[in-house]
Design a protein around this motif. Sequence first.
Motif, PDB file in Angstrom:
ATOM      1  N   UNK A  61      32.575  -0.463 -13.737  1.00 39.46           N
ATOM      2  CA  UNK A  61      32.346  -1.881 -13.439  1.00 39.46           C
ATOM      3  C   UNK A  61      31.068  -2.055 -12.615  1.00 39.46           C
ATOM      4  N   UNK A  62      30.893  -1.198 -11.612  1.00 37.45           N
ATOM      5  CA  UNK A  62      29.708  -1.288 -10.749  1.00 37.45           C
ATOM      6  C   UNK A  62      28.424  -1.019 -11.534  1.00 37.45           C
ATOM      7  N   UNK A  63      28.462  -0.015 -12.416  1.00 38.37           N
ATOM      8  CA  UNK A  63      27.268   0.345 -13.178  1.00 38.37           C
ATOM      9  C   UNK A  63      26.928  -0.736 -14.214  1.00 38.37           C
ATOM     10  N   UNK A  64      27.964  -1.363 -14.770  1.00 41.28           N
ATOM     11  CA  UNK A  64      27.732  -2.457 -15.707  1.00 41.28           C
ATOM     12  C   UNK A  64      26.987  -3.591 -15.010  1.00 41.28           C
ATOM     13  N   UNK A  65      27.421  -3.901 -13.809  1.00 45.17           N
ATOM     14  CA  UNK A  65      26.751  -4.936 -13.011  1.00 45.17           C
ATOM     15  C   UNK A  65      25.313  -4.534 -12.698  1.00 45.17           C
ATOM     16  N   UNK A  66      25.118  -3.247 -12.421  1.00 40.35           N
ATOM     17  CA  UNK A  66      23.789  -2.744 -12.058  1.00 40.35           C
ATOM     18  C   UNK A  66      22.784  -2.930 -13.187  1.00 40.35           C
ATOM     19  N   UNK A  67      23.247  -2.814 -14.444  1.00 44.01           N
ATOM     20  CA  UNK A  67      22.330  -2.970 -15.581  1.00 44.01           C
ATOM     21  C   UNK A  67      22.314  -4.397 -16.122  1.00 44.01           C
ATOM     22  N   UNK A  68      22.936  -5.324 -15.384  1.00 43.80           N
ATOM     23  CA  UNK A  68      22.800  -6.737 -15.716  1.00 43.80           C
ATOM     24  C   UNK A  68      23.798  -7.285 -16.715  1.00 43.80           C
TER      25      UNK A  68
END
Length: 297
Positions: free
Chosen positions: A137-144
């Motif tokens: 979830x965090x990485x998905x947010x990180x890539x927009x």
Amino acid sequence: MYNYGKGGRGIMAIRFKEVAHIYNPDSPFSYAALKNINLEIPEGKVTAIIGETGSGKSTLVQHLNALLLPSEGELEILDKKIIAKEKNKNLKELRKQVGLVFQFPEYQLFEETIEKDIAFGPKNFGIDEEEAHKIAKDMLDLVGLDESYLKRSPFDLSGGQKRRIAIAGILAMDPSVLVLDEPTAGLDPQGAKDMMQLFVRMNKEFHKTVLIVTHDMEHVLSYCDEVVVVKDGQIEKQCDVTTFFENLDLLQELRINPPAIIRLREELRKKGFSIDSSIVDIKELAKPVAKEVKTHE
């Protein structure tokens, strides 16, 4: 507790020593893609790997996480040494520390949902399932991309979205070194800018060493510190970005179209403006132009 960014500290430079790579050795189709590569890539920098199609760029970077092994010579990557024709151990740990995003992201996507795809790497390296899905979830947010994508199939996405998911999956493993092969292909201009800014953030804030294979000279100028030029399977040039773009003869020889700011600078110089050849910033370029215009008023 998962501590993103920890993996980037205290790493060695990457060194190639007399590295060669031969595809299909001992066959009529034998081809030397890399020849006697001697190269040291500095830690803590954003380095552009450039060259014409077929020059050996992708072959070069695929050695960094042992996806390809050298036919001759040796590499030092982080605290690992890879020697041609020897049995090399601990490659799994190396592949955790060196994250490689392929030129074609669909090669890296295989799970039924995006959440499972991004979480696969952390789970494979010992992170428990609950934490791995939080990382996803965090990485998905990180890539927009927002969390509504988590339950979607990665195969239903556009090419640009697939690229973001592939990058998220690599970032989820918290590698020390990020290797990105044409990472902005398939993205619109704003998406490409967002991605490049993300990689610079990974470098500056999380201390990642970043290598970017690219044809985009605007990105090289705006976001990279160093340039490595690969030509015919050999290292043609290595220098800092400013020095690289000062050498117009080399750019012409390599058939590289300079970034717009450099083309403008050179046109102004041809028209008689006294402008230093090291200027690569529009605000800095405006200063001598304004000064000379004011002098002639």
